[in-house]
Design a protein around this motif. Structure first.
Motif, PDB file in Angstrom:
ATOM      1  N   GLY A  30      12.626  51.692 -35.232  1.00  0.00           N
ATOM      2  CA  GLY A  30      12.647  52.578 -36.399  1.00  0.00           C
ATOM      3  C   GLY A  30      13.458  51.993 -37.548  1.00  0.00           C
ATOM      4  O   GLY A  30      13.028  52.034 -38.709  1.00  0.00           O
ATOM      5  N   LEU A  31      14.623  51.439 -37.252  1.00  0.00           N
ATOM      6  CA  LEU A  31      15.454  50.849 -38.310  1.00  0.00           C
ATOM      7  C   LEU A  31      14.804  49.613 -38.925  1.00  0.00           C
ATOM      8  O   LEU A  31      14.895  49.387 -40.130  1.00  0.00           O
ATOM      9  CB  LEU A  31      16.845  50.512 -37.761  1.00  0.00           C
ATOM     10  N   ASN A  33      11.542  49.084 -39.156  1.00  0.00           N
ATOM     11  CA  ASN A  33      10.469  49.590 -40.012  1.00  0.00           C
ATOM     12  C   ASN A  33      11.016  50.167 -41.305  1.00  0.00           C
ATOM     13  O   ASN A  33      10.440  49.958 -42.384  1.00  0.00           O
ATOM     14  CB  ASN A  33       9.641  50.643 -39.268  1.00  0.00           C
ATOM     15  N   LEU A  34      12.132  50.895 -41.231  1.00  0.00           N
ATOM     16  CA  LEU A  34      12.760  51.443 -42.430  1.00  0.00           C
ATOM     17  C   LEU A  34      13.226  50.330 -43.356  1.00  0.00           C
ATOM     18  O   LEU A  34      13.008  50.385 -44.570  1.00  0.00           O
ATOM     19  CB  LEU A  34      13.940  52.347 -42.041  1.00  0.00           C
ATOM     20  N   MET A  35      13.845  49.303 -42.802  1.00  0.00           N
ATOM     21  CA  MET A  35      14.310  48.175 -43.604  1.00  0.00           C
ATOM     22  C   MET A  35      13.121  47.460 -44.261  1.00  0.00           C
ATOM     23  O   MET A  35      13.185  47.094 -45.439  1.00  0.00           O
ATOM     24  CB  MET A  35      15.083  47.192 -42.722  1.00  0.00           C
ATOM     25  N   SER A  36      12.043  47.292 -43.535  1.00  0.00           N
ATOM     26  CA  SER A  36      10.855  46.659 -44.085  1.00  0.00           C
ATOM     27  C   SER A  36      10.289  47.482 -45.237  1.00  0.00           C
ATOM     28  O   SER A  36       9.906  46.932 -46.286  1.00  0.00           O
ATOM     29  CB  SER A  36       9.805  46.490 -42.995  1.00  0.00           C
ATOM     30  N   PHE A  37      10.235  48.810 -45.073  1.00  0.00           N
ATOM     31  CA  PHE A  37       9.743  49.685 -46.132  1.00  0.00           C
ATOM     32  C   PHE A  37      10.621  49.585 -47.375  1.00  0.00           C
ATOM     33  O   PHE A  37      10.121  49.478 -48.493  1.00  0.00           O
ATOM     34  CB  PHE A  37       9.693  51.129 -45.628  1.00  0.00           C
ATOM     35  N   ILE A  38      11.937  49.607 -47.187  1.00  0.00           N
ATOM     36  CA  ILE A  38      12.863  49.535 -48.325  1.00  0.00           C
ATOM     37  C   ILE A  38      12.731  48.204 -49.054  1.00  0.00           C
ATOM     38  O   ILE A  38      12.683  48.156 -50.281  1.00  0.00           O
ATOM     39  CB  ILE A  38      14.313  49.776 -47.853  1.00  0.00           C
ATOM     40  N   ARG A  41       9.503  48.108 -50.970  1.00  0.00           N
ATOM     41  CA  ARG A  41       9.500  49.086 -52.066  1.00  0.00           C
ATOM     42  C   ARG A  41      10.285  48.577 -53.271  1.00  0.00           C
ATOM     43  O   ARG A  41       9.848  48.684 -54.400  1.00  0.00           O
ATOM     44  CB  ARG A  41      10.094  50.409 -51.558  1.00  0.00           C
TER      45      ARG A  41
END
Length: 87
Positions: A30-31, A33-38, A41
């Motif tokens: 999850g972290l 994926n969140l880092m990749s999204f940020i 973005r």
């Protein structure tokens, strides 16, 4: 303690350990994926640069054109090979 109590306690510890590892790995995924999204973005990739086409030497046989740079590299490799065989 009887042997069945010890076995049950061992099974409980095993499942607690497996559960802990599973939760940790899920948090890690999850972290990431969140880092990749940020990152995607706020820091998008730059626009791709279109390279200029390389010069192409005319082929003597006429079947397919051969790159002049490729011919130079092949010639240098043949020269190096011949020099090694002599010396």
């Amino acid at each position: 303690m009887t042997s069945s109590d010890l076995v049950m306690e061992g099974v409980e510890l095993m499942f607690m350990g497996l559960g802990t590892v599973f939760v940790f790995l899920m948090m890690l995924v999850g972290l990431i994926n969140l880092m990749s999204f940020i990152i995607n973005r706020f820091f998008p990739d730059a626009a791709p640069v279109i390279a200029k086409p390389k010069r192409v030497a005319a082929a003597s046989s006429g079947s397919q054109p051969v790159d002049a740079e490729l011919l130079a590299v092949i010639g240098a490799a043949v020269s190096q090979h011949r020099a090694r065989r002599r010396g």
